[in-house]
Enzyme design. Structure first.
Site, short mmCIF file in Angstrom:
data_model
loop_
_atom_site.label_atom_id
_atom_site.label_comp_id
_atom_site.label_asym_id
_atom_site.label_seq_id
_atom_site.Cartn_x
_atom_site.Cartn_y
_atom_site.Cartn_z
N MET A 77 0.93 -0.82 -0.17
CA MET A 77 -0.03 -0.23 -0.52
C MET A 77 0.96 1.20 0.50
O MET A 77 0.63 2.01 0.14
CB MET A 77 -1.15 0.02 1.09
CG MET A 77 -2.52 -1.26 0.80
SD MET A 77 -3.81 -0.82 1.90
CE MET A 77 -2.81 -0.44 3.56
N GLY A 78 1.81 0.91 -0.26
CA GLY A 78 3.19 2.27 -0.33
C GLY A 78 3.86 2.44 0.66
O GLY A 78 3.55 1.70 1.91
N HIS A 88 9.28 1.20 3.55
CA HIS A 88 10.08 1.31 4.32
C HIS A 88 11.15 -0.01 3.91
O HIS A 88 10.83 -0.41 3.13
CB HIS A 88 9.52 1.17 5.40
CG HIS A 88 8.87 0.12 6.20
ND1 HIS A 88 9.07 -0.77 5.67
CD2 HIS A 88 7.39 0.76 6.47
CE1 HIS A 88 7.88 -1.52 6.20
NE2 HIS A 88 6.44 -0.90 6.36
N GLN A 143 -2.60 -11.98 7.88
CA GLN A 143 -2.96 -11.94 6.47
C GLN A 143 -2.31 -12.74 5.79
O GLN A 143 -3.17 -13.45 4.79
CB GLN A 143 -2.23 -10.55 6.36
CG GLN A 143 -2.44 -9.86 4.90
CD GLN A 143 -1.80 -8.95 4.83
OE1 GLN A 143 -2.42 -8.28 5.43
NE2 GLN A 143 -1.10 -8.15 4.27
N GLY A 157 4.52 -10.21 3.83
CA GLY A 157 5.52 -10.12 4.93
C GLY A 157 4.77 -11.03 6.21
O GLY A 157 4.12 -10.76 6.42
N ARG A 172 2.52 2.39 8.75
CA ARG A 172 1.61 3.43 10.47
C ARG A 172 2.87 3.59 11.86
O ARG A 172 2.31 4.60 12.27
CB ARG A 172 0.85 2.49 10.92
CG ARG A 172 -0.27 2.51 9.70
CD ARG A 172 -1.26 1.71 10.20
NE ARG A 172 -2.96 1.87 9.57
CZ ARG A 172 -3.28 0.72 9.55
NH1 ARG A 172 -2.77 -0.79 8.64
NH2 ARG A 172 -4.38 0.23 8.30
N GLY A 202 11.56 -3.02 5.61
CA GLY A 202 10.17 -4.04 5.83
C GLY A 202 10.18 -4.97 4.11
O GLY A 202 10.11 -5.63 3.40
N HIS A 203 9.13 -3.51 3.43
CA HIS A 203 8.52 -3.33 1.53
C HIS A 203 10.30 -3.97 1.15
O HIS A 203 9.96 -4.89 -0.29
CB HIS A 203 7.87 -2.37 1.27
CG HIS A 203 6.67 -1.53 2.57
ND1 HIS A 203 6.73 -0.41 2.83
CD2 HIS A 203 5.76 -2.84 2.06
CE1 HIS A 203 5.52 -0.74 3.42
NE2 HIS A 203 4.70 -1.47 2.91
N LEU A 260 8.72 -2.30 11.48
CA LEU A 260 9.11 -1.67 10.24
C LEU A 260 7.67 -1.78 9.90
O LEU A 260 7.12 -2.63 9.68
CB LEU A 260 9.23 -1.43 9.40
CG LEU A 260 11.16 -1.13 9.40
CD1 LEU A 260 12.10 -1.59 8.94
CD2 LEU A 260 11.05 -0.68 10.72
P1 AMP Z 1 1.06 -2.59 3.88
O1 AMP Z 1 2.15 -2.28 2.88
O2 AMP Z 1 1.39 -2.88 4.83
O3 AMP Z 1 -0.19 -3.05 2.71
O4 AMP Z 1 2.55 -4.09 3.73
C1 AMP Z 1 2.91 -4.82 2.35
C2 AMP Z 1 3.79 -5.78 2.81
O5 AMP Z 1 4.69 -5.09 3.26
C3 AMP Z 1 2.91 -6.87 3.30
O6 AMP Z 1 2.76 -8.31 2.66
C4 AMP Z 1 3.55 -6.99 5.16
O7 AMP Z 1 3.33 -8.17 5.64
C5 AMP Z 1 4.56 -6.20 3.80
N1 AMP Z 1 5.34 -5.88 5.42
C6 AMP Z 1 5.16 -4.69 5.80
N2 AMP Z 1 6.00 -4.28 7.04
C7 AMP Z 1 7.19 -5.22 7.63
C8 AMP Z 1 8.70 -5.52 7.75
N3 AMP Z 1 8.37 -4.11 9.32
N4 AMP Z 1 8.97 -6.60 7.74
C9 AMP Z 1 8.10 -7.21 6.78
N5 AMP Z 1 7.54 -7.30 5.66
C10 AMP Z 1 6.16 -6.05 6.10
#
Ligand code: AMP
Length: 271
Positions: free
Chosen positions: A32-33, A36, A155, A149, A189, A38-39, A186
């Site tokens: 969702m952009g 960081h 999820q 992640g 939010r 983690g992504h 990370l």
């Molecule tokens: P989001 O943009 O929050 O929807 O996250 C997109 C993907 O990145 C999802 O599969 C999350 O689980 C993964 N993700 C978000 N934060 C982290 C993190 N700290 N470590 C690993 N994966 C992450």
């Protein structure tokens, strides 16, 4: 190599056809952009496992309840695309709601069982939205591998069940949680946290670790979170690692509020 910035489904199909022609395998990272590290760790895993990586950035309306932060969710597209380009991503897909939901913004997939406890109790429409958007994204991109992640642990389990139920031919890979130097998982939010809130937020992983190591009980963990300054704990519990039932717990999961920010985290139990 410059990154391909794809907008419409036909842009996506044209990119897809080129990749297919060259016989390359595709890893897909839906996001969702507000990207960081983690992504970017998911991107790295994709580059290790496949020839080309495509990332989508789409703030999915159906996974937010009306009172949640859809409108204020951080949107940093240009910075995101720059990060992805530097990371060696082949394409970034930036669909509009009308590309994903041509017949109107609504969820049409429900996953029973694993989507119901924990997040399902506190965000009852959330996983219908996640399952629906991920199914549509996967059917459009048709990757060999899709990477999610473990940060969003429930999820990941819902998506595993969704691809089996919907008969989508893709391998799902769950990548480890990336944390900052204080152990805070990370998250986009985290941008909402004030300096004072951040000092409280970094207690989350430490208290969860005490619970995971069975040094404290569930009740003590919740008490410690509230003492540390969290305003409300939605849940802090030990569950089965696959179906998240209460039988044979091996994973601890937490969701807690700091002001207007809801943080989640999880880790394996040390038995
Ligand atoms: P989001 O943009 O929050 O929807 O996250 C997109 C993907 O990145 C999802 O599969 C999350 O689980 C993964 N993700 C978000 N934060 C982290 C993190 N700290 N470590 C690993 N994966 C992450």
């Amino acid at each position: 190599m410059t990154i391909n910035r794809l907008k419409t489904i036909s842009d996506l199909n044209a990119w897809r056809a080129e990749i297919e022609k060259s016989g390359k395998t595709i890893a897909f990272v839906p996001t969702m952009g507000a990207l960081h590290d983690g992504h970017l760790s998911l991107v790295k895993a994709g580059l290790e496992k496949c020839d080309a990586v495509i990332v989508s950035i789409f703030v999915n309306p159906t996974q937010f309840a009306p009172h949640e932060d859809f409108d204020s969710y951080p949107r940093t597209i240009d910075k995101d695309v720059e990060k992805l380009s530097k990371a060696g991503v082949s394409a970034v897909w930036l669909p509009d709601a009308a590309d994903i939901y041509p017949d109107g913004v609504a969820s049409d997939i429900h996953i029973t069982g694993v989507s119901e406890p924990l997040e399902g109790t506190f965000r009852p429409t959330h996983f219908d939205g996640v399952a629906t958007v991920v199914a549509r994204l996967l059917r459009a991109v048709k990757p060999n591998l899709a990477i999610f992640g473990q940060k969003d642990y429930q999820q990941l389990q819902v998506i595993q069940k969704m691809v089996a139920q919907e008969n989508i031919d893709v391998t799902i890979f769950g990548a480890p949680i990336m944390r900052d130097e204080n152990g805070l998982a990370l998250s986009s939010r985290n941008l909402y946290l004030s300096d004072d809130e951040y000092q409280i937020a970094i207690q989350l992983n430490k208290i969860l670790k005490l619970f995971a190591d069975q040094k404290i009980s569930e009740e003590e963990a919740i008490e410690k979170l509230l003492d540390a300054g969290f305003d409300k704990v939605d849940y802090c519990t030990a569950r089965h690692k696959d179906d998240l039932s209460e039988e044979n717990p091996s994973r601890v999961l937490v969701a807690a509020w700091l002001g207007k920010t809801r943080l989640i985290d999880n880790m394996p139990m040390n038995k």
